[in-house]
Write a protein that holds these residues in place. Sequence first.
Motif, short mmCIF file in Angstrom:
data_model
loop_
_atom_site.label_atom_id
_atom_site.label_comp_id
_atom_site.label_asym_id
_atom_site.label_seq_id
_atom_site.Cartn_x
_atom_site.Cartn_y
_atom_site.Cartn_z
N CYS A 2 -0.35 -22.42 -14.52
CA CYS A 2 -0.99 -21.08 -15.10
C CYS A 2 0.06 -19.98 -15.15
O CYS A 2 1.13 -19.78 -14.51
CB CYS A 2 -2.21 -20.46 -14.24
SG CYS A 2 -1.98 -19.72 -12.87
N ARG A 74 -5.51 -19.76 -17.10
CA ARG A 74 -5.61 -20.68 -16.07
C ARG A 74 -5.58 -22.06 -16.18
O ARG A 74 -5.83 -22.47 -17.36
CB ARG A 74 -7.14 -20.56 -15.57
CG ARG A 74 -7.83 -21.45 -14.66
CD ARG A 74 -9.23 -21.19 -14.09
NE ARG A 74 -9.71 -22.07 -13.12
CZ ARG A 74 -10.42 -23.00 -13.07
NH1 ARG A 74 -11.28 -23.18 -14.37
NH2 ARG A 74 -10.72 -23.74 -12.22
N TRP A 75 -5.01 -22.79 -15.39
CA TRP A 75 -4.93 -24.36 -15.64
C TRP A 75 -5.61 -24.84 -14.26
O TRP A 75 -5.28 -24.97 -13.28
CB TRP A 75 -3.55 -24.79 -15.49
CG TRP A 75 -3.11 -26.29 -15.73
CD1 TRP A 75 -3.57 -27.03 -14.73
CD2 TRP A 75 -2.85 -26.90 -16.85
NE1 TRP A 75 -3.23 -28.34 -15.82
CE2 TRP A 75 -2.78 -28.11 -16.93
CE3 TRP A 75 -2.37 -26.14 -18.34
CZ2 TRP A 75 -2.26 -29.08 -17.91
CZ3 TRP A 75 -2.15 -27.20 -19.07
CH2 TRP A 75 -1.84 -28.53 -19.06
N THR A 77 -7.71 -26.28 -11.25
CA THR A 77 -7.36 -27.28 -10.44
C THR A 77 -8.63 -27.52 -9.67
O THR A 77 -9.04 -28.59 -8.98
CB THR A 77 -6.44 -26.82 -9.31
OG1 THR A 77 -6.78 -25.78 -8.83
CG2 THR A 77 -5.11 -26.71 -10.09
N HIS A 78 -9.55 -26.42 -9.38
CA HIS A 78 -10.85 -26.57 -8.65
C HIS A 78 -11.86 -25.99 -9.53
O HIS A 78 -11.92 -24.51 -9.76
CB HIS A 78 -10.66 -26.02 -7.44
CG HIS A 78 -9.81 -26.45 -6.36
ND1 HIS A 78 -8.34 -26.38 -6.50
CD2 HIS A 78 -9.87 -27.28 -5.10
CE1 HIS A 78 -7.62 -27.28 -5.76
NE2 HIS A 78 -8.89 -27.49 -4.80
N HIS A 87 -10.18 -16.87 -14.35
CA HIS A 87 -9.95 -15.55 -13.43
C HIS A 87 -10.00 -14.35 -14.52
O HIS A 87 -9.62 -14.65 -15.42
CB HIS A 87 -8.39 -15.64 -13.03
CG HIS A 87 -8.15 -16.98 -11.94
ND1 HIS A 87 -7.40 -17.01 -10.96
CD2 HIS A 87 -8.92 -18.27 -12.06
CE1 HIS A 87 -7.46 -18.26 -10.42
NE2 HIS A 87 -8.30 -19.10 -11.12
N GLN A 100 -5.07 -15.61 -9.22
CA GLN A 100 -4.23 -16.55 -8.47
C GLN A 100 -3.64 -17.82 -8.97
O GLN A 100 -4.39 -18.32 -9.90
CB GLN A 100 -5.22 -17.15 -6.96
CG GLN A 100 -4.65 -17.76 -6.05
CD GLN A 100 -4.60 -19.07 -6.10
OE1 GLN A 100 -3.63 -19.87 -5.96
NE2 GLN A 100 -5.81 -19.78 -6.54
N ASN A 101 -2.45 -17.99 -8.74
CA ASN A 101 -1.90 -19.30 -9.42
C ASN A 101 -1.58 -19.98 -8.28
O ASN A 101 -0.89 -19.65 -7.15
CB ASN A 101 -0.55 -18.67 -10.01
CG ASN A 101 0.51 -19.80 -10.28
OD1 ASN A 101 -0.21 -21.04 -10.50
ND2 ASN A 101 1.45 -19.45 -10.85
N GLY A 102 -2.01 -21.34 -8.15
CA GLY A 102 -1.76 -22.19 -7.19
C GLY A 102 -3.09 -22.83 -6.48
O GLY A 102 -3.97 -23.11 -7.44
N THR A 125 -14.37 -22.20 -8.11
CA THR A 125 -12.79 -22.33 -7.83
C THR A 125 -12.76 -22.10 -6.33
O THR A 125 -13.42 -21.49 -5.40
CB THR A 125 -12.23 -21.21 -8.74
OG1 THR A 125 -12.71 -19.94 -8.18
CG2 THR A 125 -12.50 -21.21 -9.94
N ASP A 126 -11.10 -22.44 -6.02
CA ASP A 126 -10.70 -22.12 -4.74
C ASP A 126 -10.54 -20.80 -4.60
O ASP A 126 -10.49 -20.22 -3.52
CB ASP A 126 -9.44 -23.02 -4.31
CG ASP A 126 -8.41 -22.96 -5.39
OD1 ASP A 126 -8.84 -22.80 -6.49
OD2 ASP A 126 -7.39 -23.13 -5.08
N THR A 127 -10.10 -20.04 -5.46
CA THR A 127 -9.77 -18.55 -5.73
C THR A 127 -10.89 -17.60 -5.39
O THR A 127 -10.44 -16.54 -4.55
CB THR A 127 -9.39 -18.45 -7.25
OG1 THR A 127 -8.41 -19.11 -7.65
CG2 THR A 127 -8.51 -16.90 -7.10
#
Length: 237
Positions: A2, A74-75, A77-78, A87, A100-102, A125-127
Motif C-alpha cells: 500500500c 490499502r492492500w 492483509t487483515h 484507512h 498504516q502500511n504493514g 483490520t489489524d490497524t
Amino acid sequence: MCGIVAVIGSREAAPLLLEGLRQLEYRGYDSAGIATVNGERQLSCLRAEGKLVNLTQRFEAQGAVGQCGIGHTRWATHGKPEERNAHPHLDGPGRVAVVQNGIIENYRTLREELQAEGVVFCSETDTEVIPHLLSRELGRLVAAGGKPSGALLLEAVQAVLPRLHGAYALAVVWAELPGALVVARKAAPLLIGLGEGEFLCASDTPALAGFTRTILRWKTAKWHCSPPGDRALRRSW
Ligand code: GLU
C-alpha cells in the motif's frame, strides 16, 4: 503493497494527498482514504473502495478541509477489501486518525485488551487497534495535566509503538491539534520531504517528487514534525 502520504503546511492538504496517492497507484491497492484536520479542530475522514477516482469523487462531493492530513491506498492483509476496512482508522470519538502500511502481528491480543475495556471496533483490520491505543494514551496524558501539543502527541505515539509487533509505517493526526503530524516506521518504507513551508511524507519518492527535491531517507531514527510555532523537523529517538 500500500501507500502512505502525509502533509502539513500552509496549503489545503486534501488535493496534495490525492495527488500523492495518484503517484503511488503503481504499488497496487484495493481502497483508499484521507483524513484532514482544520483550524477549528474538525477532522474529516473520507474512504472509498476501489480506485482512487472513487475517493476523488467523494472528496468533490463532501470536501475535506485542513492544512494537515494523511492519506492511504490499502492492500488488504487483515479484513476484506471493503470501505469499512479502508484507512484512515479512527478512535471511538473520531478525534484520532491513523494510516498504516504493514502488519501489526499482535493485533488480536491488543484488540481483546481494548474490547475488555469497552472499546467497540468498526473494522476487521489489524490497524484499528492503533487509534484506540493512542486515544487511551492521550486520555491518560491529558488527565495527568498534559495540554494538547505536538510533544504530547509524540509522547502518546512513543508510548504505543513498543506495544506494536511487526513491520509497519504509520502516520497520525489528532483533531485537537491541527498543527501536528506524527509519523513512524519500523522495517517499512517512509520518506520525509521538506517542501516550501510544508513537510511531506510518503512511502516512495514519486509521491514527493512533485513537491520537493529535498528528501530524507531515514533508516533507524524516527522523526517528528510539530508545527506551528515549531516548524522544525526533529529527530526524536
Ligand atoms: N494490514 C493493514 C490492513 O490490512 C494494512 C495493509 C496495507 O499495508 O495496505 O489494513
